[in-house]
Design a protein around this motif. Structure first.
Motif, PDB file in Angstrom:
ATOM      1  N   THR A 479      42.479  38.103  45.977  1.00 25.38           N
ATOM      2  CA  THR A 479      41.559  39.166  46.413  1.00 25.38           C
ATOM      3  C   THR A 479      42.018  40.537  45.941  1.00 25.38           C
ATOM      4  OG1 THR A 479      40.933  37.895  48.379  1.00 25.38           O
ATOM      5  CG2 THR A 479      40.484  40.263  48.411  1.00 25.38           C
ATOM      6  N   VAL A 482      41.248  41.234  42.263  1.00 25.18           N
ATOM      7  CA  VAL A 482      39.829  41.491  42.008  1.00 25.18           C
ATOM      8  C   VAL A 482      39.461  42.900  42.483  1.00 25.18           C
ATOM      9  CG1 VAL A 482      37.479  40.767  42.565  1.00 25.18           C
ATOM     10  CG2 VAL A 482      39.237  39.042  42.128  1.00 25.18           C
ATOM     11  N   GLY A 486      38.320  45.904  40.090  1.00 26.16           N
ATOM     12  CA  GLY A 486      37.005  46.464  40.378  1.00 26.16           C
ATOM     13  C   GLY A 486      37.029  47.971  40.486  1.00 26.16           C
TER      14      GLY A 486
END
Length: 487
Positions: A479, A482, A486
């Motif tokens: 997580t 990402v 992002g």
């Protein structure tokens, strides 16, 4: 020499005016970027203050909170210590890259200056990436959380989540006001807290040596310390190790976080006296100090606190250590408060440096209302940069659950850092080939530079490899990667 197209698109950086704005003529030469630049605040940071800015950023909540988290992930004392030692070598390679850049481009801004100088095409890409990272990931939430946890631990209070977050936000608010209104007083306070935390780690190490050598029957009034690590504990040194690629990478990100302040001085070089000489000596001194203290502190924890308790301690490993050595009164109350002050000092130093980075981003026009955010009015301090730093920090403290926010922040900050580390390392190699004429008061050892680049690639891929023992009910193991990409 660089070609004409690079010279034309590269703005000239010059002295700032009284509002903190930097005049930018339409055309300038690439070589103008390598000249020293002085802040409107003047060169007020001497060697001692520079050392505190570096070492106080390094020795923050990391050594008082991270070892327990790393041991829980690694699974064994042996792998945990190996990660701290190996991480120090990796950090040294990255520091060498930052030192070469900092001595070659002795001006405030750190990675922003280095990426803009190296990657001129696509135009403004490097500046935009740095601005995004500085605003969205340039927060100090983790140390505010540690401050709150240790204060409540010292007073033996189990508060509701809202009170923990409220105290953390209150600390950040007070520090923002101090740096924004009383600039010189803020420097004096953070200097004092910086030396306090160094003394605290030394006290911890000496206390552990006393317990291991003399085996006292009482660590404090009514308390008997239990030594779980020593000659009898070496047989199971590697028992329970998790050697999965993802686990090792995640643990290394936490180690890197603990060393993050070594490049803190690069962000404020415009305010440093004799910036090149000071940067070289302070950075190397802080690295040696941190390596020595971190290794001894980890050994101190393992010598006094049972391994199973360390794994369950979360961020309170230092509190357990002091309680077992000094007992309920001194160990549970006074010394955890000292750890809380150490975390507060770290927040002061990070806020001090990142506010100036945000001011540089605003001066370059990459933030809305840049004229106001880059100004040093009304108190001759970077109030705009402090506000930009304050808002995301408050959001990160307030939104996630307190019991999960610390580890997640460390990972989400560390992962994008590898992207910038890779870009800067490759850029340094490219400049060695393309611009051998540039003055380099410090030159990094090229095998270390190549090693740093290869390791960045490995660490960027590692989070997507599943751990051997995933935590049930927790976040997906990748997580943080990402989220970092992002942003």
């Amino acid at each position: 020499m660089a070609d004409g197209s690079q010279d034309e698109q590269r703005p000239l950086l010059t002295e700032s005016d009284e509002n903190g704005q930097t005049p930018r003529p339409e055309h300038g030469r690439l070589e103008d970027d390598v000249l020293p630049e002085e802040s409107v605040l003047g060169r007020n940071i001497d060697w001692k203050s520079a050392y505190v800015i570096a070492i106080s950023r390094v020795i923050g909540s990391g050594i008082f909170a991270v070892p327990g988290v790393i041991l829980k992930s690694a699974g064994s004392v042996g792998l945990s210590l190996a990660l701290w030692i190996g991480g120090a070598f990796v950090v040294a390679a990255g520091l060498a890259v930052s030192l070469e850049y900092g001595c070659m481009l002795p001006r405030s801004g750190g990675d922003k200056v280095y990426l803009e100088f190296t990657y001129t095409r696509p135009r403004f890409l490097a500046s935009t990436l740095v601005a995004t990272q500085a605003v969205l990931l340039g927060f100090t939430a983790s140390n505010c959380v540690i401050f709150s946890q240790y204060v409540f631990f010292a007073f033996d209070v189990e508060p509701a989540d809202v009170w923990r977050k409220g105290l953390a936000i209150a600390l950040l608010t007070v520090i923002t006001v101090i740096h924004g209104v009383w600039y010189r007083a803020g420097i004096r306070i953070q200097n004092f807290l910086g030396w306090l935390k160094v003394g605290l780690v030394i006290l911890m190490v000496l206390s552990a040596l006393y317990v291991v050598i003399f085996r006292p029957s009482h660590g404090g009034p009514g308390e008997a310390p239990t030594a779980s690590f020593g000659p009898e504990g070496w047989d199971g040194l590697w028992e329970g190790s998790d050697w999965s690629f993802g686990t090792i990478a995640t643990s290394l990100f936490k180690v890197f976080y603990s060393y993050a302040g070594l490049t803190n001085l690069n962000n404020v070089l415009n305010e440093v006296k004799d910036p090149v000489r000071t940067l070289k000596s302070v950075s190397l001194s802080a690295l040696v100090t941190a390596c020595f203290l971190y290794l001894l502190a980890n050994l101190a924890y393992f010598a006094v606190v049972p391994v199973d308790e360390i794994k369950q301690s979360g961020q309170l490993i230092a509190a357990l250590f002091f309680e077992r050595v000094f007992g309920q009164n001194l160990g549970r109350r006074f010394l955890p408060l000292a750890v809380a002050l150490s975390a507060a000092g770290n927040v002061m130093v990070v806020t001090f440096a990142l506010a100036r980075l945000n001011q540089e981003v605003a001066r370059a026009g990459f933030l809305p209302f840049s004229r106001y955010l880059s100004s040093s009015k009304p108190f001759n301090a970077p109030m705009g940069g402090l506000i930009v730093h304050y808002i995301p920090s408050v959001l990160v403290i307030a939104l996630p659950p307190t019991d999960q926010v610390y580890s997640f922040i460390l990972e989400v900050e560390g992962y994008p850092g590898q992207i910038y580390g890779l870009a800067i390392t490759i850029g340094l190699i490219w400049l060695r080939y393309k611009r051998p004429d540039l003055k380099r008061p410090f030159k990094a050892w090229i095998p270390a530079v190549i090693f740093r680049a290869l390791l960045c690639v490995a660490l960027l891929a590692a989070p997507f490899f599943p751990p051997s023992n995933p935590s049930p009910g927790g976040l997906w193991y990748a997580t943080y990667a990402v989220v970092g990409v992002g942003m």
